[in-house]
Design an enzyme around this catalytic site. Structure first.
Site, PDB file in Angstrom:
ATOM      1  N   HIS A  55       0.835  -1.206   0.000  1.00  0.00           N
ATOM      2  CA  HIS A  55       0.000   0.000   0.000  1.00  0.00           C
ATOM      3  C   HIS A  55       0.866   1.251   0.000  1.00  0.00           C
ATOM      4  O   HIS A  55       2.079   1.183   0.127  1.00  0.00           O
ATOM      5  CB  HIS A  55      -0.991  -0.011   1.161  1.00  0.00           C
ATOM      6  CG  HIS A  55      -0.361   0.103   2.517  1.00  0.00           C
ATOM      7  ND1 HIS A  55       0.440  -0.874   3.056  1.00  0.00           N
ATOM      8  CD2 HIS A  55      -0.430   1.090   3.459  1.00  0.00           C
ATOM      9  CE1 HIS A  55       0.828  -0.507   4.267  1.00  0.00           C
ATOM     10  NE2 HIS A  55       0.321   0.682   4.535  1.00  0.00           N
ATOM     11  N   HIS A  57       1.459   3.926   1.876  1.00  0.00           N
ATOM     12  CA  HIS A  57       2.019   4.738   2.966  1.00  0.00           C
ATOM     13  C   HIS A  57       3.541   4.904   2.832  1.00  0.00           C
ATOM     14  O   HIS A  57       4.242   3.988   2.420  1.00  0.00           O
ATOM     15  CB  HIS A  57       1.662   4.134   4.324  1.00  0.00           C
ATOM     16  CG  HIS A  57       0.239   4.406   4.712  1.00  0.00           C
ATOM     17  ND1 HIS A  57      -0.454   3.663   5.625  1.00  0.00           N
ATOM     18  CD2 HIS A  57      -0.622   5.369   4.279  1.00  0.00           C
ATOM     19  CE1 HIS A  57      -1.678   4.156   5.750  1.00  0.00           C
ATOM     20  NE2 HIS A  57      -1.810   5.180   4.945  1.00  0.00           N
ATOM     21  N   ASP A  59       6.090   4.893   4.689  1.00  0.00           N
ATOM     22  CA  ASP A  59       7.076   3.998   5.306  1.00  0.00           C
ATOM     23  C   ASP A  59       7.130   2.639   4.613  1.00  0.00           C
ATOM     24  O   ASP A  59       7.877   1.751   5.022  1.00  0.00           O
ATOM     25  CB  ASP A  59       6.808   3.843   6.815  1.00  0.00           C
ATOM     26  CG  ASP A  59       5.408   3.345   7.134  1.00  0.00           C
ATOM     27  OD1 ASP A  59       4.459   3.756   6.438  1.00  0.00           O
ATOM     28  OD2 ASP A  59       5.257   2.547   8.077  1.00  0.00           O
ATOM     29  N   HIS A  60       6.333   2.474   3.544  1.00  0.00           N
ATOM     30  CA  HIS A  60       6.362   1.244   2.748  1.00  0.00           C
ATOM     31  C   HIS A  60       6.905   1.479   1.336  1.00  0.00           C
ATOM     32  O   HIS A  60       7.227   0.517   0.647  1.00  0.00           O
ATOM     33  CB  HIS A  60       4.946   0.652   2.649  1.00  0.00           C
ATOM     34  CG  HIS A  60       4.387   0.250   3.987  1.00  0.00           C
ATOM     35  ND1 HIS A  60       4.193  -1.056   4.349  1.00  0.00           N
ATOM     36  CD2 HIS A  60       4.022   0.993   5.056  1.00  0.00           C
ATOM     37  CE1 HIS A  60       3.711  -1.109   5.595  1.00  0.00           C
ATOM     38  NE2 HIS A  60       3.600   0.124   6.034  1.00  0.00           N
ATOM     39  N   HIS A 112      -7.281  -0.850   5.946  1.00  0.00           N
ATOM     40  CA  HIS A 112      -6.245   0.077   6.431  1.00  0.00           C
ATOM     41  C   HIS A 112      -6.108   1.220   5.413  1.00  0.00           C
ATOM     42  O   HIS A 112      -6.102   2.381   5.766  1.00  0.00           O
ATOM     43  CB  HIS A 112      -4.939  -0.697   6.586  1.00  0.00           C
ATOM     44  CG  HIS A 112      -3.753   0.138   6.919  1.00  0.00           C
ATOM     45  ND1 HIS A 112      -3.605   0.784   8.125  1.00  0.00           N
ATOM     46  CD2 HIS A 112      -2.640   0.439   6.200  1.00  0.00           C
ATOM     47  CE1 HIS A 112      -2.457   1.449   8.130  1.00  0.00           C
ATOM     48  NE2 HIS A 112      -1.866   1.254   6.969  1.00  0.00           N
ATOM     49  N   ASP A 131      -0.133  -3.901   6.333  1.00  0.00           N
ATOM     50  CA  ASP A 131      -0.687  -3.340   7.582  1.00  0.00           C
ATOM     51  C   ASP A 131      -2.150  -3.747   7.776  1.00  0.00           C
ATOM     52  O   ASP A 131      -2.934  -3.000   8.359  1.00  0.00           O
ATOM     53  CB  ASP A 131      -0.590  -1.805   7.570  1.00  0.00           C
ATOM     54  CG  ASP A 131       0.836  -1.308   7.712  1.00  0.00           C
ATOM     55  OD1 ASP A 131       1.754  -2.131   7.889  1.00  0.00           O
ATOM     56  OD2 ASP A 131       1.036  -0.082   7.634  1.00  0.00           O
ATOM     57  N   HIS A 169       4.938  -4.484  10.708  1.00  0.00           N
ATOM     58  CA  HIS A 169       5.358  -3.709  11.877  1.00  0.00           C
ATOM     59  C   HIS A 169       5.550  -4.584  13.104  1.00  0.00           C
ATOM     60  O   HIS A 169       4.809  -5.545  13.308  1.00  0.00           O
ATOM     61  CB  HIS A 169       4.337  -2.619  12.213  1.00  0.00           C
ATOM     62  CG  HIS A 169       4.332  -1.475  11.250  1.00  0.00           C
ATOM     63  ND1 HIS A 169       5.248  -0.447  11.320  1.00  0.00           N
ATOM     64  CD2 HIS A 169       3.541  -1.210  10.192  1.00  0.00           C
ATOM     65  CE1 HIS A 169       5.001   0.413  10.351  1.00  0.00           C
ATOM     66  NE2 HIS A 169       3.968  -0.027   9.645  1.00  0.00           N
TER      67      HIS A 169
HETATM   68 ZN    ZN Z   1       0.168   1.700   6.444  1.00  0.00          ZN
END
Ligand code: ZN
Length: 257
Positions: A55, A57, A59-60, A112, A131, A169
């Site tokens: 996805h 975000h 941090d990905h 999410h 996530d 995570h």
């Molecule tokens: Zn995420």
């Protein structure tokens, strides 16, 4: 079949970049940062074969462009949307990706986020779920809906219990604290907490975890249990036991926790 090995590259505070390794191929999932992945490739003498993205975000996805540029400009980057910088190939529900002799099935698991993918390998039974499901918890809602998250988790729960869950995570200890607030007398949860604390003290990831453990201890997969229903009804002052409502109130409770 040559073995499929999984390696982990920790990035940022608590993200994991999972590496899928065959004799000849090296794929990484959600490289939110490029430097640790480049270091890993250098250290292991491996060449990047491709990237899977769950996805959008930051941090990905932040590492995608610099990683590909430095490691292999021809590597395919498979993800849910071309809006993610660096994605070269869209994946959608039912698509299949082959890594060596291993088949990856693409699942759409929104909730999410609105366009979240999971990557499922029926053999040997691995799920890379980003996530969506976390060890002892689940992702919070961003641009997806509660209905989507509920359906995605129900679907994951239907996999064989020996399936290994690779989420992104290390939130396990905090999730276990909340799970114990929901089911304070669960022996399985207390044991899992003790074991997870030991792992973290040794610097070992608590992930992957098998789905069977999740079904026994993750409150978000246990909304049919009396213990979870009673706790949520009390916390949310609810009268009804509708599964979706219980799930929804459980997620809101976790947000406040
Ligand atoms: Zn995420």
């Amino acid at each position: 079949m040559s073995p499929l090995n999984i390696d982990v590259i920790p990035i940022y505070q608590d993200n994991y970049v999972w590496c899928l390794l065959t004799e000849t191929e090296t794929w990484v999932v959600d490289p939110g940062d490029h430097k640790p992945v480049l270091d890993y490739l250098e250290r292991t003498g491996r060449t990047l074969s491709g990237i899977l993205i769950t996805h959008h975000h930051w941090d990905h996805v932040t590492g995608i462009v610099p990683l590909v540029k430095a490691a292999n400009p021809h590597a395919p980057v498979i993800g849910p949307s071309f809006e993610i910088a660096g994605v070269t190939r869209l994946a959608k529900e039912g698509d299949q990706i082959n890594i060596g002799a291993y088949q990856i099935l693409v699942w759409e698991t929104p909730g999410h986020t609105r366009d979240h993918l999971s990557y499922y390998l029926p053999q040997p039974g691995y799920l890379f779920c980003g996530d969506t499901l976390f060890a002892a918890g689940c992702g919070r809602l961003f641009d997806g809906t509660m209905e989507q998250l509920y359906a995605s988790l129900q679907r994951i729960a239907s996999l064989p219990p020996q399936t290994q869950i690779y989420c992104t995570h290390e939130y396990t200890l905090a999730n276990l604290d909340f799970a114990l607030a929901v089911e304070p007398s669960s022996q399985a949860l207390k044991q899992r907490q003790q074991y997870s604390i030991q792992l973290r003290q040794n610097g070992t990831p608590t992930i992957p975890v098998d789905l069977g453990t999740e079904l026994a201890t993750n409150p978000f997969l246990r909304i049919r249990e009396q213990s979870v229903q009673q706790a949520v009804k009390k916390a949310a002052n609810l009268q009804k036991s509708d599964y979706f409502l219980i799930f929804s109130e459980l997620r809101k409770w976790k947000n406040r926790y």
